[in-house]
Design an enzyme around this catalytic site. Structure first.
Site, PDB file in Angstrom:
ATOM      1  CB  CYS A 162      -0.972  -0.017   1.174  1.00 43.45           C
ATOM      2  SG  CYS A 162      -0.197   0.004   2.807  1.00 43.45           S
ATOM      3  CG  ASN A 210       4.318  -1.773   5.244  1.00 49.14           C
ATOM      4  OD1 ASN A 210       5.439  -2.094   5.623  1.00 49.14           O
ATOM      5  ND2 ASN A 210       3.340  -2.663   5.152  1.00 49.14           N
ATOM      6  CB  CYS A 245      -3.779   1.496   7.027  1.00 49.52           C
ATOM      7  SG  CYS A 245      -3.635   2.937   8.120  1.00 49.52           S
ATOM      8  NE  ARG A 246      -4.509   1.524   1.737  1.00 45.80           N
ATOM      9  CZ  ARG A 246      -4.284   2.271   0.669  1.00 45.80           C
ATOM     10  NH1 ARG A 246      -5.121   2.191  -0.363  1.00 45.80           N
ATOM     11  NH2 ARG A 246      -3.242   3.079   0.612  1.00 45.80           N
ATOM     12  CB  SER A 247       0.276  -3.519   2.711  1.00 48.23           C
ATOM     13  OG  SER A 247       1.121  -2.626   3.384  1.00 48.23           O
ATOM     14  CG  ASP A 266      -5.373   6.000   2.204  1.00 49.50           C
ATOM     15  OD1 ASP A 266      -5.440   5.700   3.418  1.00 49.50           O
ATOM     16  OD2 ASP A 266      -4.516   6.760   1.735  1.00 49.50           O
TER      17      ASP A 266
HETATM   18  P1  4NP Z   1      -1.819   2.749   4.129  1.00 46.42           P
HETATM   19  O1  4NP Z   1      -2.506   4.064   4.726  1.00 46.42           O
HETATM   20  O2  4NP Z   1      -1.231   3.155   2.775  1.00 46.42           O
HETATM   21  O3  4NP Z   1      -2.957   1.815   3.989  1.00 46.42           O
HETATM   22  O4  4NP Z   1      -0.768   2.314   5.111  1.00 46.42           O
HETATM   23  C1  4NP Z   1      -1.873   5.306   4.813  1.00 46.42           C
HETATM   24  C2  4NP Z   1      -0.967   5.537   5.833  1.00 46.42           C
HETATM   25  C3  4NP Z   1      -0.376   6.782   5.958  1.00 46.42           C
HETATM   26  C4  4NP Z   1      -0.680   7.770   5.033  1.00 46.42           C
HETATM   27  C5  4NP Z   1      -1.571   7.529   4.013  1.00 46.42           C
HETATM   28  C6  4NP Z   1      -2.157   6.282   3.893  1.00 46.42           C
HETATM   29  N1  4NP Z   1      -0.083   9.040   5.171  1.00 46.42           N
HETATM   30  O5  4NP Z   1      -0.432   9.939   4.375  1.00 46.42           O
HETATM   31  O6  4NP Z   1       0.738   9.268   6.080  1.00 46.42           O
END
Ligand code: 4NP
Length: 159
Positions: free
Chosen positions: A8, A11, A13-15, A125
Site C-alpha cells: 500500500c 505500510n 494500514c492496508r498492507s 485508503d
Molecule cells: P496505508 O494508509 O497506505 O494503507 O498504510 C496510509 C498511511 C499513511 C498515510 C496515508 C495512507 N499518510 O499519508 O501518512
C-alpha cells in the site's frame, strides 16, 4: 514456497492488514510451510512504525493481531516475491514505475482482483477517514485474501 507481498502507500494500514489476515487464513488451512507473506509501502514516511492503532483495533475485532513494522518497497522485491498485491491503482502504478523494462509486470496484481463477494476495484485508503473505514478495509481484505488463497492453492496443485 509461494511468496506473497502486499503493498500500500504507508505500510501501516492496508498492507499489514492484508499480510496478517492472509497469514491467519494460511495457518488455518495448514499451508504455513508452503506460503509466506510480507508487506511494504511505496512511500517511506512511516518506515519502522508499527501498524496504525485504528487499523489494529479493527483487526482485533476479528481476532487478528497486526504484527510487523513498516518498510518501503524496493526493486529487489520484484525478484524476491512470486506475487505482488497492490491495494489501489496508485500503488499499482508506483510499483510498476520501478520496473521500467516491464520484466515483472505479470507478478503485480490488484488485490481486489481476488474478491469473491465485493465488487470494489480498490482497497480504499482509510487513513484520513472515519473509524468505519477501517472495518470496511478488514471486511474487504478478508474477502480478497480468501480468493487469493484459492488462487494460490490451485497454482500449487498445477506445479
Ligand atoms: P496505508 O494508509 O497506505 O494503507 O498504510 C496510509 C498511511 C499513511 C498515510 C496515508 C495512507 N499518510 O499519508 O501518512
Amino acid at each position: 514456497m509461494t511468496k506473497l507481498l502486499f503493498v500500500c502507500l504507508g505500510n501501516i494500514c492496508r498492507s499489514p492488514s492484508a499480510e496478517n489476515i492472509m497469514n491467519h487464513l494460511v495457518e488455518k488451512a495448514g499451508l504455513g510451510d508452503l506460503i509466506t507473506c510480507d508487506s511494504a509501502g511505496t512511500a517511506s514516511y512511516h518506515v519502522g512504525n508499527p501498524p496504525d492503532r485504528r487499523m489494529a483495533a479493527a483487526a482485533r475485532k476479528r481476532d487478528i493481531e497486526l504484527l510487523g513494522s513498516a518498510r518501503q518497497f524496493n526493486k529487489q522485491d520484484f525478484e524476491n516475491f512470486d506475487l505482488i498485491l497492490a491495494m489501489d491503482r496508485e500503488n499499482y502504478e508506483n510499483i510498476l514505475a520501478l520496473d521500467r523494462a516491464g520484466k515483472y509486470k505479470d507478478k503485480v496484481r490488484l488485490m481486489c482482483d481476488f474478491c469473491q463477494i465485493y465488487d470494489l476495484k480498490e482497497v480504499p485508503d482509510p487513513y484520513y477517514g472515519g473509524l468505519e473505514g477501517f472495518d470496511r478495509v478488514i471486511d474487504l481484505l478478508l474477502d480478497a485474501c480468501g480468493g487469493l488463497l484459492e488462487y494460490v492453492k490451485s497454482d500449487l496443485v498445477d506445479r
